[in-house]
Design an enzyme around this catalytic site. Structure first.
Site, PDB file in Angstrom:
ATOM      1  N   GLY A  53       0.854  -1.060  -0.105  1.00  0.00           N
ATOM      2  CA  GLY A  53       0.099   0.055  -0.139  1.00  0.00           C
ATOM      3  C   GLY A  53       0.939   1.396  -0.072  1.00  0.00           C
ATOM      4  O   GLY A  53       2.010   1.188   0.544  1.00  0.00           O
ATOM      5  N   SER A  54       0.527   2.387  -0.565  1.00  0.00           N
ATOM      6  CA  SER A  54       0.971   3.791  -0.429  1.00  0.00           C
ATOM      7  C   SER A  54       0.811   4.282   0.929  1.00  0.00           C
ATOM      8  O   SER A  54       0.012   3.685   1.560  1.00  0.00           O
ATOM      9  CB  SER A  54       0.601   4.766  -1.428  1.00  0.00           C
ATOM     10  N   GLY A  55       1.619   5.282   1.210  1.00  0.00           N
ATOM     11  CA  GLY A  55       1.465   5.691   2.497  1.00  0.00           C
ATOM     12  C   GLY A  55       2.831   5.482   3.382  1.00  0.00           C
ATOM     13  O   GLY A  55       2.781   5.994   4.432  1.00  0.00           O
ATOM     14  N   HIS A  56       3.723   4.915   2.811  1.00  0.00           N
ATOM     15  CA  HIS A  56       5.030   4.526   3.578  1.00  0.00           C
ATOM     16  C   HIS A  56       5.987   4.972   3.210  1.00  0.00           C
ATOM     17  O   HIS A  56       7.265   4.755   3.345  1.00  0.00           O
ATOM     18  CB  HIS A  56       4.828   2.996   3.787  1.00  0.00           C
ATOM     19  N   HIS A 219      -0.046   1.162   9.581  1.00  0.00           N
ATOM     20  CA  HIS A 219      -1.449   1.623   9.260  1.00  0.00           C
ATOM     21  C   HIS A 219      -2.225   2.149  10.391  1.00  0.00           C
ATOM     22  O   HIS A 219      -3.260   2.387  10.347  1.00  0.00           O
ATOM     23  CB  HIS A 219      -2.124   0.421   8.526  1.00  0.00           C
TER      24      HIS A 219
END
Lengths: 333, 333
Positions: A53-56, A219
């Site tokens: 997932g993106s966001g890291h 997350h």
């Protein structure tokens, strides 16, 4: 929602365009949301891909380049990429020596990477080996995983396995190195604040003004417990002692010590925390061979930090020191 | 106050210990709060020092190393170092070829660096030249300055002047390069949130949930105006257009494009912003020769970003590309 974005649904697309514009060595397959080396595929070199997932960020796209990843698949924020993305990435980097998939242990990622590996074998006969990271000692099972979560070790593994592949080692040899890294690495993190997923527009969880979450996931998934705010010294102890006890790390061990920011925490605080971490390691007789301090595996705008220790021998250290040239990690070249 | 610190009064001391522990190439003079290269002084090389209030990390301490600064003086948070610190740093790095002082244009810094230069001349006869950065186009005078504030260009200047010094150029030549960088660089920033100074324990200023501050300074000092939240596209336009108009940058100019996070903003947002910045430059026919995306000059935990453009010719570009080995900026070695 205070973010430097356009529409929430465009964050990943816009960020990928930004990465492509900023880094001429890299290419982006926008249809599949894959960031890859401009010189892919490298004939005879084992390809290494990862994704999630993106966001890291910078994980994983910021680690694409010489000596590290060949490609990274960007899912929507906190959402696994779909198998077609990993299949596209696998094809892009397949130089005839097989492809390693580096997978963080989250249920969606594991399943989708598995499916992609099967598709690649069926479609092109590409040999794929997957190595799963599961270094987070905070919780055994979580809302997002069976078993432990994959966190900070993933960064170190991508660097070290990337160096092994650059040396021309075989797929099985590169995968062995990757497994060794995962086996010798442990992590734990804490959150001072929640993050805010753009599409949700509000914090993922609520934390009191006087509370933090110990053992948080990347997350925002729950950790071990909520506690009252304390000092850097206490935070360091609550992160490092469980890590040391878990492997366990022993007197005389040499480690890479990685103090990581979660996205909303500035560097000055990471150095304050690093100082406390180093003192605890010294007390245990664990020797810091190399260190890494910065925000490399993040959780959007979450304030907080994680600590990762990786036990290294001369072999792993020499792979760690080998040249790397990516947007987020670079030395020797 | 949600920070990874011990006591507010120990933040700078603790962070300096962390930097020293994490980076074996560097040394710290704890009495004077000076971070310096372990191989100082370099005989025959012009020494370069900088410094300022803490809270802007990695600026300046994270830029100490081969090809950039020889030493950095850390003041208390958002407070100029005192002349004794710059005097100590000047002595530490004086290799007989003179010392360049890189000073951001804030009243306290300018005064204290001046005093240090006089003390150095008197005590040891060291030749010191100071170059002041004042690249922030947002406001002409501010609560902290006469004239414009020194911000993002300082990072680029330290890199480029550092490379010139490493080549063995004379003090006047290195200072000329530094002045050229400042003359060709312009910056502007915006804040989505305030920062919180540890000793104050509460936000420096109040911003509504639907507001941001355009043209903010790196200590949270006021900018041009407060506006209602908008999109990355609009933020980019409001930062880049005044920068372009100011120098002005013209069609065909080549620039280093530096999109900087202020400490609380994660990398994914910086890439979204970078993409919008690049589109505006393209529209103006300004060519991005090199880019830098990340949090390099920060304001504690402030969410927000700044944009810096530096017009470069072949000479500046080759100095930019020269090897550098510091905690925060590293390539080629």
């Amino acid at each position: 929602m205070k973010k430097l974005i356009n529409a929430p649904e465009d964050v990943v697309v816009d960020a990928l365009q930004g990465i492509e514009a900023a880094h001429p060595d890299l290419r982006v397959d926008h249809a599949h949301k894959v960031i890859y080396r401009g010189d892919s595929p490298r004939n005879g070199k084992v390809g290494i891909i990862s994704g999630g997932g993106s966001g890291h960020e910078p994980l994983h796209g910021g680690f694409v380049g010489l000596g590290m990843l060949d490609a990274a698949c960007a899912g929507e924020v906190f959402t696994s990429p779909v198998p077609d993305q990993m299949l596209a990435a696998t094809k892009l980097v397949d130089g005839g020596a097989g492809v390693l998939h580096v997978v963080k242990n989250y249920t969606g990622d594991v399943m989708n990477f598995e499916m992609a590996a099967e598709l690649a074998a069926a479609e092109t006969g590409t040999q794929v080996v997957s190595v799963v990271t599961d270094d987070d000692v905070a919780v055994q099972d979580s809302t997002w995983t069976a078993g432990r979560r994959g966190v900070g070790v993933t960064v170190l593994l991508e660097k070290i396995a990337g160096a092994a592949a650059e040396q021309g080692r075989s797929l099985e040899q590169v995968a062995d190195v990757a497994r060794t890294v995962n086996a010798n690495g442990r992590s734990m993190g804490l959150a001072l604040t929640s993050c805010t997923v753009p599409a949700a527009g509000k914090p993922t969880f609520e934390l009191g003004d006087d509370e933090y979450e110990l053992g948080v996931g990347i997350h925002g998934e729950p950790g071990r417990e909520r506690r009252k705010l304390a000092t850097a010294k206490e935070y360091a102890s609550l992160l490092v002692e469980p890590i040391i006890a878990d492997l366990p790390y022993a007197k005389g061990d040499a480690v890479v010590c990685f103090v990581n920011g979660l996205g909303g925490t500035p560097l000055i605080e990471l150095y304050v925390l690093y100082n406390e971490v180093a003192k605890i390691l010294d007390k245990h007789g664990v020797q810091v061979a190399r260190s890494l301090v910065g925000s490399y595996i993040t959780s959007l705008d979450m304030a907080g930090a994680s600590v990762t220790l990786l036990r290294v021998d001369d072999e792993l250290m020499s792979l760690w020191d080998a040249p790397v040239r990516t947007p987020a990690l670079r030395w020797g070249i």
